[in-house]
Design an enzyme around this catalytic site. Structure first.
Site, PDB file in Angstrom:
ATOM      1  N   ASN A  10      -4.220   0.828   9.057  1.00 43.73           N
ATOM      2  CA  ASN A  10      -3.174   0.544   8.082  1.00 43.73           C
ATOM      3  C   ASN A  10      -3.265   1.616   6.998  1.00 43.73           C
ATOM      4  OD1 ASN A  10      -1.331  -0.483   6.275  1.00 43.73           O
ATOM      5  ND2 ASN A  10      -2.585  -2.232   5.661  1.00 43.73           N
ATOM      6  N   TRP A  11      -2.326   2.554   7.034  1.00 48.95           N
ATOM      7  CA  TRP A  11      -2.382   3.674   6.092  1.00 48.95           C
ATOM      8  C   TRP A  11      -1.897   3.301   4.699  1.00 48.95           C
ATOM      9  CZ3 TRP A  11      -1.069   9.181   8.310  1.00 48.95           C
ATOM     10  CH2 TRP A  11      -2.048   9.530   9.247  1.00 48.95           C
ATOM     11  N   LYS A  12      -1.297   2.120   4.546  1.00 47.16           N
ATOM     12  CA  LYS A  12      -0.806   1.675   3.240  1.00 47.16           C
ATOM     13  C   LYS A  12       0.094   2.757   2.638  1.00 47.16           C
ATOM     14  CE  LYS A  12      -4.793  -1.341   2.851  1.00 47.16           C
ATOM     15  NZ  LYS A  12      -5.790  -1.991   1.971  1.00 47.16           N
ATOM     16  N   HIS A  93       0.227  -9.247   4.679  1.00 49.97           N
ATOM     17  CA  HIS A  93      -0.962  -8.621   4.094  1.00 49.97           C
ATOM     18  C   HIS A  93      -1.150  -9.140   2.674  1.00 49.97           C
ATOM     19  CE1 HIS A  93      -3.791  -5.605   2.668  1.00 49.97           C
ATOM     20  NE2 HIS A  93      -3.993  -5.262   3.931  1.00 49.97           N
ATOM     21  N   GLU A  95      -1.983  -7.761   0.040  1.00 49.62           N
ATOM     22  CA  GLU A  95      -1.422  -6.916  -1.005  1.00 49.62           C
ATOM     23  C   GLU A  95       0.069  -7.182  -1.199  1.00 49.62           C
ATOM     24  OE1 GLU A  95      -4.774  -3.520  -0.082  1.00 49.62           O
ATOM     25  OE2 GLU A  95      -2.691  -3.123   0.469  1.00 49.62           O
ATOM     26  N   GLU A 163      -8.573 -11.065   6.717  1.00 51.25           N
ATOM     27  CA  GLU A 163      -9.014 -10.108   5.715  1.00 51.25           C
ATOM     28  C   GLU A 163      -9.448 -10.839   4.448  1.00 51.25           C
ATOM     29  OE1 GLU A 163      -6.989  -5.927   6.361  1.00 51.25           O
ATOM     30  OE2 GLU A 163      -5.676  -7.276   5.278  1.00 51.25           O
ATOM     31  N   GLY A 169     -11.178  -2.698   0.680  1.00 56.24           N
ATOM     32  CA  GLY A 169     -11.358  -1.477  -0.091  1.00 56.24           C
ATOM     33  C   GLY A 169     -12.580  -1.446  -0.985  1.00 56.24           C
ATOM     34  N   SER A 209     -12.731  -3.507   4.689  1.00 55.15           N
ATOM     35  CA  SER A 209     -13.811  -2.508   4.627  1.00 55.15           C
ATOM     36  C   SER A 209     -14.532  -2.320   5.954  1.00 55.15           C
ATOM     37  CB  SER A 209     -14.811  -2.858   3.515  1.00 55.15           C
ATOM     38  OG  SER A 209     -14.197  -2.752   2.248  1.00 55.15           O
ATOM     39  N   GLY A 230      -8.414   0.050   6.972  1.00 51.20           N
ATOM     40  CA  GLY A 230      -7.721   0.762   5.907  1.00 51.20           C
ATOM     41  C   GLY A 230      -8.159   2.199   5.779  1.00 51.20           C
ATOM     42  N   GLY A 231      -8.953   2.488   4.755  1.00 46.43           N
ATOM     43  CA  GLY A 231      -9.323   3.857   4.434  1.00 46.43           C
ATOM     44  C   GLY A 231      -9.968   4.627   5.572  1.00 46.43           C
TER      45      GLY A 231
END
Length: 247
Positions: A10-12, A93, A95, A163, A169, A209, A230-231
Protein backbone atom coordinates in the site's frame (compact mmCIF):
# COMPACT_ATOMS: atom_id res chain seq x y z
CA UNK A 1 -6.28 -26.09 3.95
CA UNK A 2 -3.69 -24.37 1.79
CA UNK A 3 -4.41 -20.70 1.17
CA UNK A 4 -2.13 -18.98 -1.32
CA UNK A 5 -0.27 -16.19 0.43
CA UNK A 6 -1.24 -12.66 -0.61
CA UNK A 7 1.27 -9.84 -0.15
CA UNK A 8 0.12 -6.35 -1.08
CA UNK A 9 2.01 -3.08 -0.93
CA UNK A 10 0.00 0.00 0.00
CA UNK A 11 1.92 3.01 -1.28
CA UNK A 12 -0.53 5.47 0.34
CA UNK A 13 0.21 9.06 -0.81
CA UNK A 14 3.63 8.18 -2.17
CA UNK A 15 4.84 7.64 -5.71
CA UNK A 16 5.50 9.66 -8.85
CA UNK A 17 6.23 8.52 -12.39
CA UNK A 18 9.89 8.45 -11.42
CA UNK A 19 9.03 5.54 -9.11
CA UNK A 20 7.69 3.28 -11.87
CA UNK A 21 11.07 1.56 -12.04
CA UNK A 22 10.28 0.16 -8.59
CA UNK A 23 6.98 -1.18 -9.91
CA UNK A 24 8.83 -2.95 -12.69
CA UNK A 25 11.40 -4.38 -10.29
CA UNK A 26 8.72 -5.65 -7.90
CA UNK A 27 6.87 -7.15 -10.87
CA UNK A 28 9.99 -9.09 -11.81
CA UNK A 29 10.34 -10.41 -8.26
CA UNK A 30 6.68 -11.43 -8.24
CA UNK A 31 7.12 -13.31 -11.51
CA UNK A 32 9.91 -15.34 -9.95
CA UNK A 33 7.66 -16.40 -7.03
CA UNK A 34 4.33 -17.45 -8.55
CA UNK A 35 3.43 -19.37 -5.39
CA UNK A 36 2.76 -15.95 -3.81
CA UNK A 37 0.14 -13.47 -5.09
CA UNK A 38 1.83 -10.06 -5.09
CA UNK A 39 0.30 -6.66 -5.70
CA UNK A 40 0.81 -2.92 -5.33
CA UNK A 41 -1.98 -0.50 -4.46
CA UNK A 42 -0.60 2.74 -5.85
CA UNK A 43 -1.98 6.29 -6.01
CA UNK A 44 -4.72 6.67 -8.62
CA UNK A 45 -2.44 8.86 -10.73
CA UNK A 46 -0.10 5.91 -11.26
CA UNK A 47 -2.57 3.06 -11.82
CA UNK A 48 -2.61 3.18 -15.62
CA UNK A 49 1.16 3.50 -16.01
CA UNK A 50 1.83 0.92 -13.28
CA UNK A 51 -0.55 -1.58 -14.89
CA UNK A 52 1.56 -1.42 -18.05
CA UNK A 53 4.69 -2.29 -16.06
CA UNK A 54 3.33 -4.70 -13.44
CA UNK A 55 5.07 -7.89 -14.56
CA UNK A 56 4.04 -10.73 -12.27
CA UNK A 57 2.26 -8.44 -9.81
CA UNK A 58 -1.22 -6.94 -9.89
CA UNK A 59 -2.04 -3.26 -9.51
CA UNK A 60 -4.71 -2.07 -7.11
CA UNK A 61 -6.33 1.13 -5.88
CA UNK A 62 -6.49 2.46 -2.32
CA UNK A 63 -10.15 3.50 -2.17
CA UNK A 64 -13.25 4.01 -4.30
CA UNK A 65 -16.61 5.74 -4.05
CA UNK A 66 -19.66 3.61 -3.29
CA UNK A 67 -21.59 5.06 -6.26
CA UNK A 68 -20.93 4.24 -9.89
CA UNK A 69 -21.20 7.88 -11.00
CA UNK A 70 -22.64 11.20 -9.95
CA UNK A 71 -21.91 14.60 -8.46
CA UNK A 72 -18.97 13.56 -6.30
CA UNK A 73 -16.20 16.02 -7.03
CA UNK A 74 -12.74 14.57 -6.55
CA UNK A 75 -13.95 10.99 -6.13
CA UNK A 76 -13.35 7.94 -8.30
CA UNK A 77 -15.74 5.07 -8.89
CA UNK A 78 -14.71 1.44 -8.88
CA UNK A 79 -15.53 1.25 -12.59
CA UNK A 80 -13.15 4.13 -13.32
CA UNK A 81 -10.37 2.46 -11.37
CA UNK A 82 -10.96 -0.87 -13.07
CA UNK A 83 -10.81 0.83 -16.47
CA UNK A 84 -7.49 2.40 -15.47
CA UNK A 85 -6.07 -1.05 -14.76
CA UNK A 86 -6.77 -1.77 -11.09
CA UNK A 87 -7.60 -5.36 -10.17
CA UNK A 88 -8.02 -4.91 -6.40
CA UNK A 89 -9.25 -2.12 -4.15
CA UNK A 90 -8.47 -1.50 -0.48
CA UNK A 91 -11.51 -0.40 1.54
CA UNK A 92 -11.85 0.56 5.18
CA UNK A 93 -8.24 1.43 5.91
CA UNK A 94 -7.98 3.01 9.35
CA UNK A 95 -6.47 6.15 7.85
CA UNK A 96 -9.73 6.64 5.92
CA UNK A 97 -11.99 5.53 8.75
CA UNK A 98 -10.34 8.03 11.09
CA UNK A 99 -9.40 10.97 8.84
CA UNK A 100 -12.40 10.80 6.50
CA UNK A 101 -14.93 9.54 9.04
CA UNK A 102 -15.88 6.44 7.07
CA UNK A 103 -18.38 4.19 8.83
CA UNK A 104 -18.68 0.41 8.69
CA UNK A 105 -21.70 0.88 6.43
CA UNK A 106 -19.63 3.05 4.08
CA UNK A 107 -16.94 0.37 3.94
CA UNK A 108 -19.47 -2.37 3.17
CA UNK A 109 -20.99 -0.22 0.41
CA UNK A 110 -17.60 0.45 -1.14
CA UNK A 111 -16.75 -3.25 -1.08
CA UNK A 112 -20.03 -4.05 -2.79
CA UNK A 113 -19.38 -1.36 -5.42
CA UNK A 114 -15.94 -2.77 -6.12
CA UNK A 115 -17.37 -6.26 -6.48
CA UNK A 116 -20.01 -4.97 -8.90
CA UNK A 117 -17.21 -3.47 -11.00
CA UNK A 118 -15.44 -6.83 -11.17
CA UNK A 119 -12.70 -5.93 -8.72
CA UNK A 120 -11.33 -7.89 -5.80
CA UNK A 121 -11.34 -6.30 -2.37
CA UNK A 122 -9.06 -6.05 0.66
CA UNK A 123 -11.21 -5.01 3.63
CA UNK A 124 -9.29 -3.51 6.55
CA UNK A 125 -10.16 -3.68 10.25
CA UNK A 126 -8.21 -2.86 13.39
CA UNK A 127 -8.20 -1.41 16.89
CA UNK A 128 -6.76 1.63 18.62
CA UNK A 129 -4.23 1.37 21.43
CA UNK A 130 -6.92 2.31 23.97
CA UNK A 131 -9.06 -0.63 22.86
CA UNK A 132 -6.04 -2.97 22.96
CA UNK A 133 -5.04 -1.79 26.44
CA UNK A 134 -8.62 -2.22 27.69
CA UNK A 135 -8.53 -5.88 26.69
CA UNK A 136 -11.38 -5.53 24.20
CA UNK A 137 -9.48 -5.80 20.93
CA UNK A 138 -10.82 -9.13 19.66
CA UNK A 139 -14.46 -8.31 20.41
CA UNK A 140 -14.23 -4.80 18.94
CA UNK A 141 -12.42 -5.81 15.76
CA UNK A 142 -14.66 -8.85 15.20
CA UNK A 143 -17.73 -6.62 15.50
CA UNK A 144 -16.17 -4.10 13.11
CA UNK A 145 -15.53 -6.87 10.60
CA UNK A 146 -19.08 -8.18 10.71
CA UNK A 147 -20.51 -4.66 10.37
CA UNK A 148 -18.23 -3.96 7.37
CA UNK A 149 -18.83 -7.19 5.45
CA UNK A 150 -20.76 -6.73 2.22
CA UNK A 151 -23.55 -9.05 1.12
CA UNK A 152 -22.25 -12.08 -0.72
CA UNK A 153 -18.81 -11.95 0.89
CA UNK A 154 -16.73 -14.83 -0.49
CA UNK A 155 -13.11 -15.87 -0.58
CA UNK A 156 -12.79 -15.70 -4.36
CA UNK A 157 -13.04 -11.90 -4.33
CA UNK A 158 -12.56 -10.71 -0.74
CA UNK A 159 -9.62 -10.75 1.68
CA UNK A 160 -9.45 -9.28 5.17
CA UNK A 161 -6.53 -7.21 6.48
CA UNK A 162 -6.09 -6.87 10.22
CA UNK A 163 -4.15 -3.72 11.05
CA UNK A 164 -3.72 -2.67 14.67
CA UNK A 165 -3.93 1.10 14.25
CA UNK A 166 -1.24 1.76 16.82
CA UNK A 167 1.24 -0.40 14.89
CA UNK A 168 0.87 1.28 11.49
CA UNK A 169 4.11 3.02 10.58
CA UNK A 170 5.48 2.82 14.12
CA UNK A 171 7.66 -0.25 13.87
CA UNK A 172 5.72 -1.79 16.76
CA UNK A 173 3.75 -5.00 16.33
CA UNK A 174 1.63 -7.02 18.77
CA UNK A 175 3.11 -10.12 20.33
CA UNK A 176 2.94 -13.07 17.95
CA UNK A 177 0.49 -14.76 20.32
CA UNK A 178 -1.79 -11.73 20.12
CA UNK A 179 -1.66 -11.73 16.31
CA UNK A 180 -2.51 -15.44 16.26
CA UNK A 181 -5.40 -14.96 18.66
CA UNK A 182 -6.84 -12.02 16.70
CA UNK A 183 -6.63 -13.79 13.35
CA UNK A 184 -8.31 -16.87 14.84
CA UNK A 185 -11.06 -14.65 16.28
CA UNK A 186 -11.60 -13.00 12.90
CA UNK A 187 -11.86 -16.36 11.16
CA UNK A 188 -14.41 -17.44 13.75
CA UNK A 189 -16.38 -14.23 13.16
CA UNK A 190 -16.32 -14.89 9.43
CA UNK A 191 -17.56 -18.43 10.00
CA UNK A 192 -20.53 -17.09 11.95
CA UNK A 193 -21.56 -15.02 8.94
CA UNK A 194 -20.49 -16.90 5.81
CA UNK A 195 -20.05 -20.46 7.11
CA UNK A 196 -17.04 -22.41 8.28
CA UNK A 197 -16.05 -23.74 4.86
CA UNK A 198 -15.98 -20.32 3.19
CA UNK A 199 -14.25 -18.78 6.21
CA UNK A 200 -11.48 -21.35 5.93
CA UNK A 201 -10.89 -20.30 2.33
CA UNK A 202 -10.72 -16.56 3.02
CA UNK A 203 -7.31 -14.97 3.39
CA UNK A 204 -6.66 -12.82 6.45
CA UNK A 205 -3.62 -10.56 6.08
CA UNK A 206 -1.61 -8.85 8.78
CA UNK A 207 -0.79 -5.17 8.37
CA UNK A 208 1.01 -2.77 10.66
CA UNK A 209 4.77 -2.35 10.30
CA UNK A 210 5.36 -5.64 8.49
CA UNK A 211 8.90 -5.69 7.10
CA UNK A 212 11.60 -8.06 5.98
CA UNK A 213 12.68 -8.34 9.61
CA UNK A 214 9.40 -9.76 10.95
CA UNK A 215 7.49 -11.07 7.92
CA UNK A 216 8.67 -14.67 8.21
CA UNK A 217 7.60 -14.93 11.85
CA UNK A 218 4.25 -13.29 11.19
CA UNK A 219 3.43 -15.38 8.15
CA UNK A 220 4.34 -18.58 9.95
CA UNK A 221 1.25 -18.07 12.13
CA UNK A 222 -1.50 -20.46 11.07
CA UNK A 223 -4.21 -17.88 10.29
CA UNK A 224 -1.93 -15.22 8.79
CA UNK A 225 -2.26 -15.54 5.03
CA UNK A 226 -0.03 -12.69 3.93
CA UNK A 227 0.50 -9.02 4.56
CA UNK A 228 -0.67 -5.53 3.73
CA UNK A 229 2.62 -3.68 3.72
CA UNK A 230 3.21 0.07 3.89
CA UNK A 231 6.65 1.65 3.89
CA UNK A 232 8.49 -1.60 3.21
CA UNK A 233 6.71 -1.90 -0.15
CA UNK A 234 7.97 1.37 -1.63
CA UNK A 235 11.16 -0.16 -3.01
CA UNK A 236 11.93 -3.55 -4.48
CA UNK A 237 14.91 -3.86 -2.15
CA UNK A 238 12.73 -3.65 0.97
CA UNK A 239 9.72 -5.50 -0.42
CA UNK A 240 11.68 -8.48 -1.78
CA UNK A 241 12.35 -10.10 1.63
CA UNK A 242 8.65 -9.81 2.56
CA UNK A 243 7.69 -11.57 -0.66
CA UNK A 244 10.37 -14.19 -0.04
CA UNK A 245 9.04 -14.81 3.46
CA UNK A 246 5.59 -15.49 2.03
CA UNK A 247 7.00 -18.03 -0.37
Amino acid sequence: MGRRKLVVGNWKMNGMRSHLAEVEAIGRIAAERPVVEVGLCVPATLIMAAAERKGGAFIGAQDCHMNASGAHTGCLSAQMLAEAGAEYIIVGHSERREAQGESDADVAAKAAAARAAGLKVILCVGESLDVRDAGNAEAVVSAQLLASLPEGAAADWLAIAYEPIWAIGTGRIPAMEAVASMHAALRAALASRIGADEAQKMRILYGGSMSGDNAADLMAIADVDGGLVGGASLTAEKFAPVIAAAG
